[in-house]
Scaffold this motif. Structure first.
Motif, PDB file in Angstrom:
ATOM      1  N   VAL A  72       0.823  -1.210   0.000  1.00 41.48           N
ATOM      2  CA  VAL A  72       0.000   0.000   0.000  1.00 41.48           C
ATOM      3  C   VAL A  72       0.859   1.263   0.000  1.00 41.48           C
ATOM      4  CG1 VAL A  72      -2.011  -1.063   1.103  1.00 41.48           C
ATOM      5  CG2 VAL A  72      -0.237  -0.046   2.526  1.00 41.48           C
ATOM      6  N   VAL A  73       0.287   2.326  -0.559  1.00 38.26           N
ATOM      7  CA  VAL A  73       0.887   3.659  -0.529  1.00 38.26           C
ATOM      8  C   VAL A  73       0.120   4.452   0.514  1.00 38.26           C
ATOM      9  CG1 VAL A  73       1.284   5.768  -1.844  1.00 38.26           C
ATOM     10  CG2 VAL A  73       1.562   3.551  -2.955  1.00 38.26           C
ATOM     11  N   PHE A  74       0.835   5.139   1.407  1.00 35.63           N
ATOM     12  CA  PHE A  74       0.171   5.894   2.466  1.00 35.63           C
ATOM     13  C   PHE A  74       0.965   7.141   2.812  1.00 35.63           C
ATOM     14  CE2 PHE A  74       3.024   2.926   4.453  1.00 35.63           C
ATOM     15  CZ  PHE A  74       3.617   3.616   5.486  1.00 35.63           C
ATOM     16  N   CYS A  75       0.275   8.121   3.393  1.00 30.02           N
ATOM     17  CA  CYS A  75       0.929   9.327   3.900  1.00 30.02           C
ATOM     18  C   CYS A  75       1.591   8.987   5.223  1.00 30.02           C
ATOM     19  CB  CYS A  75      -0.087  10.443   4.124  1.00 30.02           C
ATOM     20  SG  CYS A  75      -0.721  11.154   2.626  1.00 30.02           S
ATOM     21  N   SER A  76       2.756   9.535   5.447  1.00 30.28           N
ATOM     22  CA  SER A  76       3.466   9.302   6.697  1.00 30.28           C
ATOM     23  C   SER A  76       2.664   9.874   7.859  1.00 30.28           C
ATOM     24  CB  SER A  76       4.834   9.974   6.643  1.00 30.28           C
ATOM     25  OG  SER A  76       5.430   9.991   7.916  1.00 30.28           O
ATOM     26  N   PRO A  77       2.550   9.125   8.971  1.00 30.59           N
ATOM     27  CA  PRO A  77       1.840   9.662  10.129  1.00 30.59           C
ATOM     28  C   PRO A  77       2.588  10.806  10.812  1.00 30.59           C
ATOM     29  CG  PRO A  77       2.417   7.346  10.462  1.00 30.59           C
ATOM     30  CD  PRO A  77       2.940   7.742   9.140  1.00 30.59           C
ATOM     31  N   THR A  78       3.884  10.955  10.522  1.00 31.63           N
ATOM     32  CA  THR A  78       4.671  12.004  11.163  1.00 31.63           C
ATOM     33  C   THR A  78       4.869  13.233  10.283  1.00 31.63           C
ATOM     34  OG1 THR A  78       6.716  10.924  10.433  1.00 31.63           O
ATOM     35  CG2 THR A  78       5.903  10.374  12.638  1.00 31.63           C
ATOM     36  N   ASN A  79       4.692  13.092   8.951  1.00 31.33           N
ATOM     37  CA  ASN A  79       4.867  14.208   8.031  1.00 31.33           C
ATOM     38  C   ASN A  79       3.921  14.007   6.852  1.00 31.33           C
ATOM     39  OD1 ASN A  79       5.630  16.173   6.223  1.00 31.33           O
ATOM     40  ND2 ASN A  79       7.799  15.676   6.249  1.00 31.33           N
ATOM     41  N   HIS A  80       2.835  14.747   6.791  1.00 32.82           N
ATOM     42  CA  HIS A  80       1.810  14.538   5.777  1.00 32.82           C
ATOM     43  C   HIS A  80       2.299  14.752   4.346  1.00 32.82           C
ATOM     44  CE1 HIS A  80       1.574  18.901   6.236  1.00 32.82           C
ATOM     45  NE2 HIS A  80       1.023  18.915   5.048  1.00 32.82           N
ATOM     46  N   LYS A  81       3.451  15.376   4.169  1.00 31.61           N
ATOM     47  CA  LYS A  81       3.979  15.605   2.824  1.00 31.61           C
ATOM     48  C   LYS A  81       4.726  14.393   2.279  1.00 31.61           C
ATOM     49  CE  LYS A  81       4.340  20.571   3.376  1.00 31.61           C
ATOM     50  NZ  LYS A  81       5.216  21.748   3.390  1.00 31.61           N
ATOM     51  N   GLU A  82       5.120  13.476   3.158  1.00 25.87           N
ATOM     52  CA  GLU A  82       5.843  12.273   2.733  1.00 25.87           C
ATOM     53  C   GLU A  82       4.872  11.148   2.432  1.00 25.87           C
ATOM     54  OE1 GLU A  82       8.647  10.922   5.637  1.00 25.87           O
ATOM     55  OE2 GLU A  82       9.714  12.821   5.664  1.00 25.87           O
ATOM     56  N   LYS A  83       5.190  10.380   1.377  1.00 26.69           N
ATOM     57  CA  LYS A  83       4.409   9.187   1.058  1.00 26.69           C
ATOM     58  C   LYS A  83       5.351   7.989   1.121  1.00 26.69           C
ATOM     59  CE  LYS A  83       0.767  11.236  -1.542  1.00 26.69           C
ATOM     60  NZ  LYS A  83       0.851  12.460  -2.226  1.00 26.69           N
ATOM     61  N   HIS A  84       4.821   6.885   1.650  1.00 25.61           N
ATOM     62  CA  HIS A  84       5.600   5.661   1.768  1.00 25.61           C
ATOM     63  C   HIS A  84       4.866   4.537   1.053  1.00 25.61           C
ATOM     64  CE1 HIS A  84       8.257   7.352   4.841  1.00 25.61           C
ATOM     65  NE2 HIS A  84       7.182   7.844   5.435  1.00 25.61           N
ATOM     66  N   ILE A  85       5.617   3.511   0.692  1.00 25.97           N
ATOM     67  CA  ILE A  85       5.027   2.305   0.135  1.00 25.97           C
ATOM     68  C   ILE A  85       5.585   1.130   0.929  1.00 25.97           C
ATOM     69  CG2 ILE A  85       6.772   2.188  -1.693  1.00 25.97           C
ATOM     70  CD1 ILE A  85       4.492   0.954  -3.470  1.00 25.97           C
ATOM     71  N   LYS A  86       4.693   0.348   1.533  1.00 23.89           N
ATOM     72  CA  LYS A  86       5.082  -0.776   2.394  1.00 23.89           C
ATOM     73  C   LYS A  86       4.060  -1.898   2.259  1.00 23.89           C
ATOM     74  CE  LYS A  86       8.234   1.849   4.382  1.00 23.89           C
ATOM     75  NZ  LYS A  86       9.354   2.087   3.558  1.00 23.89           N
ATOM     76  N   ARG A  87       4.394  -3.044   2.848  1.00 24.20           N
ATOM     77  CA  ARG A  87       3.511  -4.206   2.837  1.00 24.20           C
ATOM     78  C   ARG A  87       2.767  -4.300   4.165  1.00 24.20           C
ATOM     79  NH1 ARG A  87       3.383  -8.354  -0.701  1.00 24.20           N
ATOM     80  NH2 ARG A  87       5.426  -7.881  -1.560  1.00 24.20           N
ATOM     81  N   ILE A  88       1.467  -4.590   4.111  1.00 20.65           N
ATOM     82  CA  ILE A  88       0.679  -4.783   5.331  1.00 20.65           C
ATOM     83  C   ILE A  88       1.047  -6.135   5.934  1.00 20.65           C
ATOM     84  CG2 ILE A  88      -1.636  -5.130   6.276  1.00 20.65           C
ATOM     85  CD1 ILE A  88      -2.692  -3.150   4.227  1.00 20.65           C
ATOM     86  N   THR A  89       1.485  -6.113   7.190  1.00 18.62           N
ATOM     87  CA  THR A  89       1.856  -7.352   7.870  1.00 18.62           C
ATOM     88  C   THR A  89       0.923  -7.675   9.024  1.00 18.62           C
ATOM     89  OG1 THR A  89       3.455  -6.157   9.227  1.00 18.62           O
ATOM     90  CG2 THR A  89       4.288  -7.190   7.226  1.00 18.62           C
ATOM     91  N   GLY A  90       0.063  -6.746   9.409  1.00 21.20           N
ATOM     92  CA  GLY A  90      -0.883  -7.000  10.480  1.00 21.20           C
ATOM     93  C   GLY A  90      -2.114  -6.124  10.335  1.00 21.20           C
ATOM     94  N   LEU A  91      -3.263  -6.670  10.723  1.00 18.29           N
ATOM     95  CA  LEU A  91      -4.534  -5.960  10.590  1.00 18.29           C
ATOM     96  C   LEU A  91      -5.146  -5.692  11.959  1.00 18.29           C
ATOM     97  CD1 LEU A  91      -5.927  -8.045   7.620  1.00 18.29           C
ATOM     98  CD2 LEU A  91      -5.055  -5.710   7.507  1.00 18.29           C
ATOM     99  N   ALA A  92      -6.167  -4.862  11.979  1.00 17.18           N
ATOM    100  CA  ALA A  92      -6.829  -4.469  13.221  1.00 17.18           C
ATOM    101  C   ALA A  92      -7.278  -5.690  14.018  1.00 17.18           C
ATOM    102  CB  ALA A  92      -8.028  -3.585  12.915  1.00 17.18           C
ATOM    103  N   GLY A  93      -7.047  -5.635  15.325  1.00 16.37           N
ATOM    104  CA  GLY A  93      -7.459  -6.703  16.220  1.00 16.37           C
ATOM    105  C   GLY A  93      -6.423  -7.794  16.406  1.00 16.37           C
ATOM    106  N   GLU A  94      -5.399  -7.824  15.580  1.00 16.55           N
ATOM    107  CA  GLU A  94      -4.368  -8.860  15.699  1.00 16.55           C
ATOM    108  C   GLU A  94      -3.308  -8.442  16.718  1.00 16.55           C
ATOM    109  OE1 GLU A  94      -4.526 -10.573  11.139  1.00 16.55           O
ATOM    110  OE2 GLU A  94      -2.806  -9.369  11.754  1.00 16.55           O
ATOM    111  N   TRP A  95      -2.673  -9.427  17.276  1.00 21.54           N
ATOM    112  CA  TRP A  95      -1.531  -9.196  18.159  1.00 21.54           C
ATOM    113  C   TRP A  95      -0.275  -9.333  17.334  1.00 21.54           C
ATOM    114  CZ3 TRP A  95      -1.720  -7.654  23.151  1.00 21.54           C
ATOM    115  CH2 TRP A  95      -2.978  -7.684  23.773  1.00 21.54           C
ATOM    116  N   PHE A  96       0.668  -8.455  17.575  1.00 23.88           N
ATOM    117  CA  PHE A  96       1.888  -8.416  16.782  1.00 23.88           C
ATOM    118  C   PHE A  96       3.066  -8.298  17.730  1.00 23.88           C
ATOM    119  CE2 PHE A  96       4.624  -6.897  13.347  1.00 23.88           C
ATOM    120  CZ  PHE A  96       4.159  -7.675  12.307  1.00 23.88           C
ATOM    121  N   ALA A  97       4.120  -9.052  17.480  1.00 28.21           N
ATOM    122  CA  ALA A  97       5.304  -9.014  18.339  1.00 28.21           C
ATOM    123  C   ALA A  97       6.510  -8.592  17.516  1.00 28.21           C
ATOM    124  CB  ALA A  97       5.550 -10.378  18.977  1.00 28.21           C
ATOM    125  N   PRO A  98       6.755  -7.285  17.400  1.00 31.53           N
ATOM    126  CA  PRO A  98       7.931  -6.824  16.666  1.00 31.53           C
ATOM    127  C   PRO A  98       9.206  -7.363  17.318  1.00 31.53           C
ATOM    128  CG  PRO A  98       6.456  -4.998  17.146  1.00 31.53           C
ATOM    129  CD  PRO A  98       5.960  -6.178  17.914  1.00 31.53           C
TER     130      PRO A  98
END
Length: 166
Positions: A72-98
């Protein structure tokens, strides 16, 4: 008089085509240039001297229809002018252990966890946490440039830190 009419007709056609192009780009599909190596080897592999350009479809935004493994392509949560492209590895409600934390994180409703494939060279949810789905601007479906790399971007569910839901 005829040159004036000709200029008016050409201007009107360019305006119409521009308006249609803007609408299509805003609502349905756009092209996004991929910079950097955070998504290598899927995008911008080390063998390529040109940045990849991907086709970003926006129909998924109507109902926030995302799946684990989508790029997905998304706006950076820290700087609205930056756009990033990354892979979704976890969805809402899931537990994740970085791997860098000693504790698991529960992804809140309306958010997802994104990571680059080149973890050593990626600014992603490991840096800024789960991202709101409202920041996502579309799903990358195909590489359209350079010509030797044209093809579909496969949904690949990354192995790793996802824990079973409780």
């Amino acid at each position: 008089m005829s040159s004036r009419k000709f200029l008016w007709d050409v201007s009107r056609k360019f305006f119409t085509v521009g308006l249609i192009g803007l609408t299509v780009s805003d609502r349905y599909v756009s092209i996004f240039p991929v910079r950097g190596a955070s998504m290598s080897p899927t995008l911008n592999p080390g063998t390529s001297s040109h940045d990849d350009h991907v086709l970003v479809e926006k129909f998924c935004l109507q109902k926030y229809n995302f799946k684990r493994g989508d790029v997905v392509v998304f706006c950076s949560p820290t700087n609205h002018k930056e756009k990033h492209i990354k892979r979704i590895t976890g969805l809402a409600g899931e537990w994740f252990a970085p791997t860098y934390l000693y504790d698991a994180v529960r992804i809140p409703e309306g958010h997802c966890w994104v990571e680059g494939e080149n973890l050593a060279n990626s600014t992603d949810s490991r840096s800024f946490g789960p991202i709101p789905l409202g920041l996502i601007q579309g799903r990358a479906t195909h590489v359209i440039w350079p010509p030797q790399r044209v093809g579909k971007i496969n949904r690949r569910v990354p192995e790793g830190s996802r824990l079973p839901s409780f």
